[in-house]
Write a protein that holds these residues in place. Structure first.
Motif, PDB file in Angstrom:
ATOM      1  N   PHE A  18       1.923 -14.202   8.479  1.00 30.18           N
ATOM      2  CA  PHE A  18       0.989 -13.405   9.275  1.00 30.18           C
ATOM      3  C   PHE A  18       1.655 -12.095   9.670  1.00 30.18           C
ATOM      4  O   PHE A  18       2.888 -11.956   9.618  1.00 30.18           O
ATOM      5  N   ALA A  19       0.827 -11.130  10.029  1.00 29.86           N
ATOM      6  CA  ALA A  19       1.311  -9.865  10.574  1.00 29.86           C
ATOM      7  C   ALA A  19       1.181  -9.923  12.086  1.00 29.86           C
ATOM      8  O   ALA A  19       0.169 -10.390  12.622  1.00 29.86           O
ATOM      9  N   LEU A  20       2.210  -9.450  12.760  1.00 29.60           N
ATOM     10  CA  LEU A  20       2.259  -9.491  14.220  1.00 29.60           C
ATOM     11  C   LEU A  20       2.364  -8.073  14.747  1.00 29.60           C
ATOM     12  O   LEU A  20       3.312  -7.344  14.424  1.00 29.60           O
ATOM     13  N   ALA A  21       1.389  -7.659  15.551  1.00 31.01           N
ATOM     14  CA  ALA A  21       1.405  -6.348  16.208  1.00 31.01           C
ATOM     15  C   ALA A  21       1.671  -6.560  17.688  1.00 31.01           C
ATOM     16  O   ALA A  21       0.912  -7.266  18.357  1.00 31.01           O
ATOM     17  N   THR A  22       2.742  -5.951  18.194  1.00 31.14           N
ATOM     18  CA  THR A  22       3.185  -6.207  19.557  1.00 31.14           C
ATOM     19  C   THR A  22       3.312  -4.910  20.338  1.00 31.14           C
ATOM     20  O   THR A  22       3.863  -3.918  19.828  1.00 31.14           O
ATOM     21  N   VAL A  23       2.796  -4.901  21.552  1.00 25.58           N
ATOM     22  CA  VAL A  23       3.000  -3.762  22.448  1.00 25.58           C
ATOM     23  C   VAL A  23       4.455  -3.782  22.913  1.00 25.58           C
ATOM     24  O   VAL A  23       4.894  -4.701  23.602  1.00 25.58           O
ATOM     25  N   ALA A  39      -2.279 -10.888  16.109  1.00 23.63           N
ATOM     26  CA  ALA A  39      -1.779 -11.388  14.827  1.00 23.63           C
ATOM     27  C   ALA A  39      -2.931 -11.527  13.842  1.00 23.63           C
ATOM     28  O   ALA A  39      -4.056 -11.838  14.229  1.00 23.63           O
ATOM     29  N   VAL A  40      -2.624 -11.298  12.564  1.00 24.59           N
ATOM     30  CA  VAL A  40      -3.615 -11.396  11.494  1.00 24.59           C
ATOM     31  C   VAL A  40      -2.987 -12.188  10.348  1.00 24.59           C
ATOM     32  O   VAL A  40      -1.874 -11.866   9.915  1.00 24.59           O
TER      33      VAL A  40
END
Length: 374
Positions: A18-23, A39-40
């Motif tokens: 998965f792809a993880l986008a984090t602030v 997450a995607v």
């Protein structure tokens, strides 16, 4: 990332990349705090939110790109956009620094272990490199339970030990934060900025005095996520039936219970008995403990007499200065429910170093970043 631990745990168990986008950084009135993630997975399923809707579409597409390309982590900066605010900007006027990376669960078993601990309600910290050399960006190590032992690795050297110690300290404090390490021979030659995601055990709220105000306060404390204990020496009043929102109801003298129970820097001690034979030995002990908040109910006259008795009992001025009495903020509260809001509002303000003043009377950002650990 721990805000979506349940879903990530399931994906890790199924070995689904998965792809993880984090602030990883904020400025101004950012809608959600540092550490929040989206997450995607490879099917395009998305979970989480980092902006309450403002930039989710752009983040989703970036996640899909990183996941498909199998490339290095990418950074994105989202601020206010006058031309197309709803599509790619934050309408609140804040700014977000976002790190997007691909996660392959098979190569990071330590992350799966931390997520497993989190979904079971246990304490865990995940340290994620968010600034530093390209080859280290996005790497993680984990600290589980009450030790500073690292699971996983950042550089395989001294930085691992330093970051694990910092992560352990933040875990004990129950706080997610960025830490700066390295830049010297004793840790690592490269300077790293590491975001430590923390899932701590529930903080404790200890309410002394089995009164109607305690019933309302236990409900408010439970709503805020505290593990609530109500304690009173009188068995006829200290019953589970009277305090359905408390996690436990204890029949004992307050100071004796406080002597033997576990507290930490996140513990809130609320003394509602306003009876000197209970209050004085209890407050004398509580003010010497490393707890986060100590408040006591009573009138101004009761407070003055309480200070006199505590002084006679040997409590120093420095410790007396920690006492919040009369307890709560000035909301004009009358009922037990209103008083509970007054007390919990003071606890929240004290914990987050807020002023307790109306936002309409203040200027500057609504949300403050807590001090970073260095």
């Amino acid at each position: 990332m721990l805000n979506i631990a349940d879903t990530l745990h399931g994906w890790c168990r199924a070995a689904r990349p998965f792809a993880l986008a984090t602030v990883v950084g904020t400025r101004g009135s950012a809608p959600l705090p540092v550490g929040t993630s989206v997450a995607v997975d490879e099917d395009g399923t998305a979970v989480g939110s980092i902006s309450g809707g403002c930039v989710e579409g752009a983040v989703y597409e970036l996640c899909r790109q990183v996941l498909h390309d199998r490339g290095a982590p990418q950074r994105a900066w989202f601020g206010y956009s006058d031309d197309d605010a709803f599509a790619v900007g934050l309408t609140c006027g804040g700014e977000l620094d976002v790190l997007v990376q691909r996660v392959d669960p098979g190569t990071q078993p330590h992350l799966a272990a931390a997520l497993d601990e989190t979904v079971q309600g246990g304490p865990a910290a995940v340290a994620q490199v968010v600034d530093g050399p390209d080859e280290l960006l996005g790497r993680t190590l984990c600290v589980l339970g009450d030790t500073d032992s690292a699971h996983g690795t950042l550089d395989g050297g001294p930085a691992d030990r330093v970051v694990a110690a910092q992560a352990g300290a933040l875990l004990r404090a129950g706080r997610t934060a960025r830490v700066e390490v390295g830049g010297d021979a004793d840790t690592c030659p490269e300077r790293l900025s590491v975001l430590v995601h923390v899932h701590a055990s529930r903080p404790r709220m200890l309410i002394f005095g089995a009164v109607d105000f305690a019933a309302a306060l236990s409900q408010a404390g439970s709503f805020l996520g505290y593990r609530v204990t109500v304690c009173d020496a009188r068995p006829v009043f200290a019953t589970e039936a009277r305090f359905p929102y408390a996690d436990e109801v204890v029949v004992d003298w307050p100071h004796r219970y406080l002597e033997r129970t576990e507290v930490d820097a996140r513990t809130a001690v609320c003394v509602l008995t306003h009876d000197a034979k209970f209050d004085i030995p209890l407050l004398r002990l509580a003010l010497g403990l490393p707890v986060g908040y100590v408040g006591a109910m009573g009138s101004r006259r009761t407070h003055d007499e309480r200070l006199r008795l505590l002084t006679e009992a040997g409590v120093t001025e420095e410790r007396l200065a920690r006492l919040r009495s009369p307890i709560g903020l000035d909301l004009g509260a009358r009922t037990p429910e209103e008083t509970a809001i007054s007390i919990t509002a003071e606890i929240v303000a004290h914990t987050n170093r807020g002023t307790g003043l109306p936002l309409s009377h203040l200027s500057g950002p609504i949300h403050r970043d807590r001090a970073l650990v260095s």
